[in-house]
Design a protein around this motif. Structure first.
Motif, PDB file in Angstrom:
ATOM      1  N   ILE A  20       2.023   2.616   8.311  1.00 19.66           N
ATOM      2  CA  ILE A  20       1.540   1.454   7.575  1.00 19.66           C
ATOM      3  C   ILE A  20       0.987   0.453   8.586  1.00 19.66           C
ATOM      4  O   ILE A  20       1.636   0.154   9.592  1.00 19.66           O
ATOM      5  CB  ILE A  20       2.679   0.786   6.769  1.00 19.66           C
ATOM      6  CG1 ILE A  20       3.365   1.778   5.828  1.00 19.66           C
ATOM      7  CG2 ILE A  20       2.178  -0.449   6.036  1.00 19.66           C
ATOM      8  CD1 ILE A  20       2.504   2.290   4.706  1.00 19.66           C
ATOM      9  N   ASN A  21      -0.208  -0.062   8.327  1.00 18.72           N
ATOM     10  CA  ASN A  21      -0.816  -1.093   9.165  1.00 18.72           C
ATOM     11  C   ASN A  21      -1.758  -1.907   8.283  1.00 18.72           C
ATOM     12  O   ASN A  21      -2.893  -1.522   8.059  1.00 18.72           O
ATOM     13  CB  ASN A  21      -1.553  -0.483  10.355  1.00 18.72           C
ATOM     14  CG  ASN A  21      -2.020  -1.537  11.333  1.00 18.72           C
ATOM     15  OD1 ASN A  21      -1.745  -2.719  11.167  1.00 18.72           O
ATOM     16  ND2 ASN A  21      -2.716  -1.107  12.361  1.00 18.72           N
ATOM     17  N   GLY A  46      -4.134   3.786   0.679  1.00 20.40           N
ATOM     18  CA  GLY A  46      -5.194   4.120   1.616  1.00 20.40           C
ATOM     19  C   GLY A  46      -4.616   4.753   2.857  1.00 20.40           C
ATOM     20  O   GLY A  46      -3.405   4.976   2.946  1.00 20.40           O
ATOM     21  N   PRO A  47      -5.443   5.030   3.850  1.00 17.74           N
ATOM     22  CA  PRO A  47      -4.986   5.731   5.044  1.00 17.74           C
ATOM     23  C   PRO A  47      -3.820   5.047   5.764  1.00 17.74           C
ATOM     24  O   PRO A  47      -2.964   5.706   6.299  1.00 17.74           O
ATOM     25  CB  PRO A  47      -6.218   5.764   5.943  1.00 17.74           C
ATOM     26  CG  PRO A  47      -7.374   5.558   5.032  1.00 17.74           C
ATOM     27  CD  PRO A  47      -6.862   4.755   3.881  1.00 17.74           C
ATOM     28  N   LEU A  48      -3.761   3.720   5.755  1.00 17.37           N
ATOM     29  CA  LEU A  48      -2.682   3.016   6.438  1.00 17.37           C
ATOM     30  C   LEU A  48      -1.917   2.069   5.517  1.00 17.37           C
ATOM     31  O   LEU A  48      -1.300   1.101   5.961  1.00 17.37           O
ATOM     32  CB  LEU A  48      -3.228   2.251   7.652  1.00 17.37           C
ATOM     33  CG  LEU A  48      -3.744   3.145   8.775  1.00 17.37           C
ATOM     34  CD1 LEU A  48      -4.405   2.306   9.867  1.00 17.37           C
ATOM     35  CD2 LEU A  48      -2.630   3.991   9.370  1.00 17.37           C
ATOM     36  N   SER A  49      -1.948   2.370   4.216  1.00 22.02           N
ATOM     37  CA  SER A  49      -1.207   1.525   3.278  1.00 22.02           C
ATOM     38  C   SER A  49      -0.377   2.348   2.295  1.00 22.02           C
ATOM     39  O   SER A  49      -0.086   1.913   1.191  1.00 22.02           O
ATOM     40  CB  SER A  49      -2.164   0.599   2.523  1.00 22.02           C
ATOM     41  OG  SER A  49      -3.136   1.340   1.830  1.00 22.02           O
ATOM     42  N   GLY A  50       0.021   3.543   2.708  1.00 25.33           N
ATOM     43  CA  GLY A  50       0.900   4.363   1.891  1.00 25.33           C
ATOM     44  C   GLY A  50       0.166   5.247   0.905  1.00 25.33           C
ATOM     45  O   GLY A  50      -1.008   5.040   0.616  1.00 25.33           O
ATOM     46  N   PRO A 118       8.535  -3.820   7.559  1.00 26.21           N
ATOM     47  CA  PRO A 118       8.555  -5.167   8.151  1.00 26.21           C
ATOM     48  C   PRO A 118       7.266  -5.920   7.826  1.00 26.21           C
ATOM     49  O   PRO A 118       6.177  -5.369   7.930  1.00 26.21           O
ATOM     50  CB  PRO A 118       8.655  -4.905   9.658  1.00 26.21           C
ATOM     51  CG  PRO A 118       9.041  -3.471   9.805  1.00 26.21           C
ATOM     52  CD  PRO A 118       8.618  -2.762   8.562  1.00 26.21           C
ATOM     53  N   ALA A 119       7.410  -7.168   7.411  1.00 31.15           N
ATOM     54  CA  ALA A 119       6.268  -8.036   7.124  1.00 31.15           C
ATOM     55  C   ALA A 119       6.480  -9.339   7.889  1.00 31.15           C
ATOM     56  O   ALA A 119       7.557  -9.929   7.831  1.00 31.15           O
ATOM     57  CB  ALA A 119       6.158  -8.302   5.631  1.00 31.15           C
ATOM     58  N   GLN A 120       5.456  -9.754   8.598  1.00 31.02           N
ATOM     59  CA  GLN A 120       5.588 -10.932   9.450  1.00 31.02           C
ATOM     60  C   GLN A 120       4.431 -11.890   9.191  1.00 31.02           C
ATOM     61  O   GLN A 120       3.262 -11.471   9.170  1.00 31.02           O
ATOM     62  CB  GLN A 120       5.600 -10.506  10.911  1.00 31.02           C
ATOM     63  CG  GLN A 120       5.807 -11.628  11.878  1.00 31.02           C
ATOM     64  CD  GLN A 120       5.875 -11.127  13.311  1.00 31.02           C
ATOM     65  OE1 GLN A 120       5.447 -10.019  13.620  1.00 31.02           O
ATOM     66  NE2 GLN A 120       6.413 -11.933  14.185  1.00 31.02           N
ATOM     67  N   LEU A 121       4.765 -13.165   8.996  1.00 31.91           N
ATOM     68  CA  LEU A 121       3.754 -14.201   8.813  1.00 31.91           C
ATOM     69  C   LEU A 121       3.408 -14.781  10.176  1.00 31.91           C
ATOM     70  O   LEU A 121       4.276 -15.276  10.891  1.00 31.91           O
ATOM     71  CB  LEU A 121       4.276 -15.298   7.890  1.00 31.91           C
ATOM     72  CG  LEU A 121       3.352 -16.490   7.662  1.00 31.91           C
ATOM     73  CD1 LEU A 121       2.079 -16.059   6.949  1.00 31.91           C
ATOM     74  CD2 LEU A 121       4.082 -17.581   6.883  1.00 31.91           C
ATOM     75  N   VAL A 126      -0.383 -12.232   6.915  1.00 28.10           N
ATOM     76  CA  VAL A 126       0.843 -11.452   6.768  1.00 28.10           C
ATOM     77  C   VAL A 126       0.521 -10.056   7.330  1.00 28.10           C
ATOM     78  O   VAL A 126      -0.405  -9.398   6.855  1.00 28.10           O
ATOM     79  CB  VAL A 126       1.304 -11.346   5.302  1.00 28.10           C
ATOM     80  CG1 VAL A 126       2.520 -10.438   5.198  1.00 28.10           C
ATOM     81  CG2 VAL A 126       1.601 -12.724   4.739  1.00 28.10           C
ATOM     82  N   TYR A 127       1.288  -9.641   8.326  1.00 25.85           N
ATOM     83  CA  TYR A 127       1.095  -8.332   8.967  1.00 25.85           C
ATOM     84  C   TYR A 127       2.233  -7.398   8.566  1.00 25.85           C
ATOM     85  O   TYR A 127       3.407  -7.795   8.626  1.00 25.85           O
ATOM     86  CB  TYR A 127       1.057  -8.468  10.487  1.00 25.85           C
ATOM     87  CG  TYR A 127      -0.117  -9.250  10.991  1.00 25.85           C
ATOM     88  CD1 TYR A 127      -1.358  -8.645  11.168  1.00 25.85           C
ATOM     89  CD2 TYR A 127       0.003 -10.613  11.272  1.00 25.85           C
ATOM     90  CE1 TYR A 127      -2.445  -9.367  11.613  1.00 25.85           C
ATOM     91  CE2 TYR A 127      -1.089 -11.336  11.734  1.00 25.85           C
ATOM     92  CZ  TYR A 127      -2.307 -10.706  11.902  1.00 25.85           C
ATOM     93  OH  TYR A 127      -3.393 -11.421  12.343  1.00 25.85           O
TER      94      TYR A 127
END
Length: 131
Positions: A20-21, A46-50, A118-121, A126-127
């Motif tokens: 995931i990215n 999608g390719p990097l979103s599950g 993990p999600a970081q602001l 938001v990453y």
């Protein structure tokens, strides 16, 4: 993508693993719902979103990203998690439910919370990263 699947009574984990990215710009109109507590957005698969996409939620503890694959049954056309009434997450396949903090409601979820990433602001972004 690797999948491990054992499905005796549909309560054994069968979950596709993907990297995931994702970066979400909170300044974009499509993400403005994340500005408030309990606001959420769907991120398309999608390719990097599950394989089914993500649900990203602004909780009182910060941001959390959940995989839209149900954590307690093998993937099917009707097992993609969705938000209902802006209050809880539902698996349409069997009616399993979770609060936005991942806590199962009732026993249909077999005690398994949705897979979280993990999600970081940072600033206005938001990453979400997971390898």
């Amino acid at each position: 993508m690797f999948t491990h699947c054992t499905n005796g009574d549909k309560t054994i984990s069968c979950f596709p693993y993907t990297s995931i990215n994702v970066a979400l710009d909170l300044g974009l109109p499509s993400n403005q719902n994340l500005a408030s507590i309990n606001g959420y957005v769907y991120v398309q698969a999608g390719p990097l979103s599950g394989t089914r996409g993500l649900i990203v939620i602004n909780t009182s503890q910060g941001f959390v990203a959940y995989d839209r694959n149900a954590p307690h049954i093998c993937p099917s056309e009707s097992s993609t998690l969705e938000v209902v009434d802006d209050f809880y997450i539902l698996c349409p396949d069997d009616g399993a439910q979770w609060l936005f903090n991942g806590q199962p409601i009732g026993d249909k979820a077999a005690g398994r919370p949705p897979k979280s990433y993990p999600a970081q602001l940072i600033g206005n972004m938001v990453y979400i990263n997971y390898n």
